[in-house]
Motif scaffolding. Structure first.
Motif, mmCIF file in Angstrom:
data_model
loop_
_atom_site.group_PDB
_atom_site.id
_atom_site.type_symbol
_atom_site.label_atom_id
_atom_site.label_comp_id
_atom_site.label_asym_id
_atom_site.label_seq_id
_atom_site.Cartn_x
_atom_site.Cartn_y
_atom_site.Cartn_z
ATOM 1 N N SER A 184 0.823 -1.212 0.000
ATOM 2 C CA SER A 184 0.000 0.000 0.000
ATOM 3 C C SER A 184 0.860 1.267 0.000
ATOM 4 O O SER A 184 0.348 2.375 -0.136
ATOM 5 N N ARG A 185 2.135 1.083 0.142
ATOM 6 C CA ARG A 185 3.100 2.190 0.123
ATOM 7 C C ARG A 185 3.763 2.208 -1.251
ATOM 8 O O ARG A 185 4.360 1.221 -1.671
ATOM 9 N N LEU A 186 3.622 3.301 -1.963
ATOM 10 C CA LEU A 186 4.130 3.406 -3.327
ATOM 11 C C LEU A 186 5.324 4.348 -3.385
ATOM 12 O O LEU A 186 5.317 5.417 -2.762
ATOM 13 N N VAL A 187 6.334 3.955 -4.158
ATOM 14 C CA VAL A 187 7.509 4.794 -4.376
ATOM 15 C C VAL A 187 7.429 5.349 -5.794
ATOM 16 O O VAL A 187 7.318 4.586 -6.764
ATOM 17 N N LEU A 188 7.460 6.670 -5.910
ATOM 18 C CA LEU A 188 7.328 7.348 -7.196
ATOM 19 C C LEU A 188 8.698 7.792 -7.691
ATOM 20 O O LEU A 188 9.468 8.401 -6.942
ATOM 21 N N PHE A 189 8.986 7.507 -8.950
ATOM 22 C CA PHE A 189 10.229 7.934 -9.590
ATOM 23 C C PHE A 189 9.850 8.889 -10.726
ATOM 24 O O PHE A 189 9.265 8.464 -11.728
ATOM 25 N N LEU A 190 10.163 10.165 -10.557
ATOM 26 C CA LEU A 190 9.726 11.191 -11.502
ATOM 27 C C LEU A 190 10.935 11.872 -12.140
ATOM 28 O O LEU A 190 11.748 12.497 -11.444
ATOM 29 N N VAL A 191 11.053 11.764 -13.460
ATOM 30 C CA VAL A 191 12.087 12.516 -14.170
ATOM 31 C C VAL A 191 11.694 13.993 -14.155
ATOM 32 O O VAL A 191 10.573 14.353 -14.520
ATOM 33 N N SER A 192 12.635 14.837 -13.721
ATOM 34 C CA SER A 192 12.375 16.273 -13.630
ATOM 35 C C SER A 192 13.496 17.037 -14.327
ATOM 36 O O SER A 192 14.663 16.926 -13.946
ATOM 37 N N HIS A 193 13.123 17.789 -15.359
ATOM 38 C CA HIS A 193 14.101 18.596 -16.101
ATOM 39 C C HIS A 193 14.108 20.014 -15.522
ATOM 40 O O HIS A 193 13.452 20.924 -16.043
ATOM 41 N N ARG A 194 14.845 20.183 -14.439
ATOM 42 C CA ARG A 194 14.885 21.481 -13.781
ATOM 43 C C ARG A 194 15.605 22.501 -14.659
ATOM 44 O O ARG A 194 16.647 22.194 -15.256
ATOM 45 N N PRO A 195 15.086 23.715 -14.750
ATOM 46 C CA PRO A 195 15.840 24.759 -15.450
ATOM 47 C C PRO A 195 17.135 25.042 -14.692
ATOM 48 O O PRO A 195 17.187 24.896 -13.462
ATOM 49 N N PRO A 196 18.189 25.432 -15.394
ATOM 50 C CA PRO A 196 19.434 25.755 -14.684
ATOM 51 C C PRO A 196 19.256 26.996 -13.820
ATOM 52 O O PRO A 196 18.331 27.791 -14.029
ATOM 53 N N ALA A 197 20.140 27.149 -12.845
ATOM 54 C CA ALA A 197 20.060 28.309 -11.951
ATOM 55 C C ALA A 197 20.108 29.613 -12.739
ATOM 56 O O ALA A 197 19.383 30.563 -12.441
ATOM 57 N N GLU A 198 20.962 29.650 -13.750
ATOM 58 C CA GLU A 198 21.026 30.812 -14.651
ATOM 59 C C GLU A 198 20.148 30.508 -15.862
ATOM 60 O O GLU A 198 20.606 29.969 -16.859
ATOM 61 N N ARG A 199 18.886 30.856 -15.757
ATOM 62 C CA ARG A 199 17.937 30.461 -16.800
ATOM 63 C C ARG A 199 18.271 31.053 -18.166
ATOM 64 O O ARG A 199 17.973 30.448 -19.196
ATOM 65 N N ALA A 200 18.879 32.206 -18.183
ATOM 66 C CA ALA A 200 19.223 32.833 -19.455
ATOM 67 C C ALA A 200 20.263 32.026 -20.227
ATOM 68 O O ALA A 200 20.419 32.201 -21.437
ATOM 69 N N LEU A 201 20.965 31.130 -19.530
ATOM 70 C CA LEU A 201 22.006 30.324 -20.171
ATOM 71 C C LEU A 201 21.513 28.926 -20.544
ATOM 72 O O LEU A 201 22.307 28.074 -20.946
ATOM 73 N N ALA A 202 20.221 28.684 -20.429
ATOM 74 C CA ALA A 202 19.687 27.337 -20.658
ATOM 75 C C ALA A 202 19.990 26.819 -22.060
ATOM 76 O O ALA A 202 20.243 25.629 -22.245
ATOM 77 N N SER A 203 19.973 27.698 -23.055
ATOM 78 C CA SER A 203 20.234 27.245 -24.424
ATOM 79 C C SER A 203 21.675 26.782 -24.605
ATOM 80 O O SER A 203 21.993 26.073 -25.559
ATOM 81 N N GLU A 204 22.550 27.154 -23.668
ATOM 82 C CA GLU A 204 23.950 26.738 -23.733
ATOM 83 C C GLU A 204 24.249 25.566 -22.796
ATOM 84 O O GLU A 204 25.066 24.702 -23.113
ATOM 85 N N THR A 205 23.578 25.538 -21.653
ATOM 86 C CA THR A 205 23.884 24.515 -20.648
ATOM 87 C C THR A 205 22.892 23.361 -20.636
ATOM 88 O O THR A 205 23.206 22.279 -20.133
ATOM 89 N N GLY A 206 21.693 23.582 -21.178
ATOM 90 C CA GLY A 206 20.657 22.564 -21.106
ATOM 91 C C GLY A 206 19.991 22.535 -19.742
ATOM 92 O O GLY A 206 20.157 23.446 -18.920
ATOM 93 N N ALA A 207 19.245 21.480 -19.488
ATOM 94 C CA ALA A 207 18.507 21.352 -18.232
ATOM 95 C C ALA A 207 19.384 20.765 -17.134
ATOM 96 O O ALA A 207 20.375 20.086 -17.396
ATOM 97 N N ASP A 208 19.001 21.042 -15.904
ATOM 98 C CA ASP A 208 19.638 20.440 -14.728
ATOM 99 C C ASP A 208 18.762 19.258 -14.309
ATOM 100 O O ASP A 208 18.029 19.314 -13.325
ATOM 101 N N SER A 209 18.830 18.181 -15.080
ATOM 102 C CA SER A 209 17.874 17.080 -14.946
ATOM 103 C C SER A 209 18.224 16.135 -13.801
ATOM 104 O O SER A 209 19.399 15.836 -13.559
ATOM 105 N N VAL A 210 17.181 15.656 -13.138
ATOM 106 C CA VAL A 210 17.322 14.731 -12.013
ATOM 107 C C VAL A 210 16.158 13.743 -12.042
ATOM 108 O O VAL A 210 15.238 13.862 -12.858
ATOM 109 N N VAL A 211 16.210 12.771 -11.145
ATOM 110 C CA VAL A 211 15.057 11.908 -10.883
ATOM 111 C C VAL A 211 14.658 12.131 -9.428
ATOM 112 O O VAL A 211 15.456 11.884 -8.514
ATOM 113 N N GLU A 212 13.452 12.636 -9.231
ATOM 114 C CA GLU A 212 12.941 12.883 -7.882
ATOM 115 C C GLU A 212 12.194 11.638 -7.397
ATOM 116 O O GLU A 212 11.421 11.031 -8.148
#
Length: 410
Positions: free
Chosen positions: A135-163
């Motif tokens: 009855s206890r479920l563990v969720l694995f969610l891919v999350s493509h977080r924007p980088p801290a410097e959002r203006a540089l996203a086109s150069e650095t890409g996403a700060d992706s993780v699995v939550e």
């Protein structure tokens, strides 16, 4: 002129020979499959841009990773949409819980997520009933977080993780427990849980930002001609909270959806090779290729029926119509337009038990199970998840989910 032609003809011949198989998979000049099994499909409004879903089969409850067309138009790292400055400060993406019996749904509140994440930026997902308490479920969610410097996203890409979160069956709340962050979790697409704190995940691209960005081009369209190989990795959250990952299988072209099969089998789809590979999971979590199933179409997510063992694959019979139906910053509602529909084919792969077929070396039977050649009923589907006699169809940028009914168990 003749010497020039002598030089050009071999080059053109080579280019055609190289490109023809890829163009076939992408659907160039393909005759669409006739409409099939779309006469009992029902739209479920309010489930917008849900790229993936997981169904708890004994309860008929589906968890969906949803976003919005506007968000997808600006932020879809896998498609090269990296306009992070157009995003809200906090993500509006939501995990939704759908009751397939009533087709009603509600949001699942995600509690305890570190504030620096600014919410979840959803893509693929998986859920694992906890081995100590189903009855206890563990969720694995891919999350493509924007980088801290959002203006540089086109150069650095996403700060992706699995939550990773935990919840109770049917609850509208989930508690954050860990963030899987590692250099090998580079461009995560689809996870498969292997334990309460461990999982496989595909990296759909070799780089966070396409190499053409060096030429001031951020589009991934050049991958239609050449796509760098990537991999599936296996990760585990250690006791100290850090993440340890290994490469489980490499030299893969656009690995996309993966799904756990019976026993120690793992199925994985290659979008640009148009095939599903089955791997045997080894004791060290590396993957040993077992079989190859060609569908000759671009494939997104795959789901396995726990009842029959059948594999259901969401495919794009015309990849170019799929990409042209994607939302854009200037036209975020494009997927709702009748002029931007994308045809759909859902394929079923089942074990071939006929003695004649087995003798011929055909272990799997492949067939189109649902088709909408014009995308009039269902369009741009990226997930087909079976439950009893129903298929739950969702998409990375579909305006709603759809449930299609069949006469028999899937």
């Amino acid at each position: 002129m003749a010497p020039v032609l002598v030089l050009l003809l071999p080059i053109v011949s080579i280019l055609l020979a190289v490109s023809r198989p890829r163009m076939t998979i992408l659907g160039v000049n393909r005759t669409p499959h006739e409409a099939l099994n779309i006469d009992r499909c029902h739209a479920v409004q309010g489930l917008e841009a849900c790229e993936d879903a997981w169904i708890q089969h004994d309860k008929g409850l589906a968890y969906l990773a949803c976003s919005s067309l506007e968000s997808r138009a600006n932020w879809a790292p896998g498609l090269g949409h990296l306009n992070a400055t157009a995003l809200p400060a906090e993500s509006t993406d939501r995990l939704r819980l759908l009751d397939l019996s009533t087709r009603t749904h509600k949001p699942v509140r995600l509690l305890g997520l570190p504030t620096a994440s600014h919410g979840v930026w959803l893509h693929g997902m998986d859920v694992l009933p906890h081995p100590d308490d189903p009855s206890r479920l563990v969720l694995f969610l891919v999350s493509h977080r924007p980088p801290a410097e959002r203006a540089l996203a086109s150069e650095t890409g996403a700060d992706s993780v699995v939550e990773i979160f935990e919840t109770r069956v049917g609850s509208d709340e989930a508690q954050w427990v860990a963030t899987a962050q590692h250099d090998l979790v580079r461009t995560p697409n689809n996870p498969v849980a292997t334990g309460p704190r461990s999982f496989y995940v595909t990296n759909d691209h070799a780089r966070k930002v396409h190499w053409a960005s060096l030429l001031r081009r951020t589009s991934r369209k050049l991958e239609l001609a050449y796509c760098e190989s990537s991999e599936i990795v296996h990760c585990e959250i250690l006791a100290d909270g850090t993440t340890d990952c290994i490469v489980a299988a490499d030299a893969l072209t656009y690995p996309n959806g993966i799904a756990k099969g019976p026993g120690d089998l793992l199925y994985g789809a290659s979008t640009f090779h148009g095939e599903v590979t089955s791997w045997e999971i080894q004791s060290d979590k590396t993957l040993l290729p077992y079989n190859l199933i060609s569908l000759d179409r671009a494939i997104d997510n795959i789901h396995v029926s726990p009842t029959t063992g059948n594999v259901y694959a969401a495919t794009f019979p015309n990849f170019f119509r799929f990409t042209s139906s994607a939302p854009t910053p200037s036209d975020p509602s494009r997927p709702t337009s009748a002029s931007h529909r994308s045809p759909v084919e859902i394929w079923r792969v089942s074990n071939e038990t006929s003695s004649e077929e087995t003798f011929l070396g055909r272990q799997y039977k492949r067939e189109v199970y649902l088709a909408d050649p014009e995308g009039e009923v269902v369009s741009a589907v990226t997930t087909a998840a079976p439950w009893r006699n129903q298929l739950l169809l969702t998409g990375f940028f579909t305006p709603h989910a759809t449930v299609c009914e069949f006469e028999h168990e899937l």
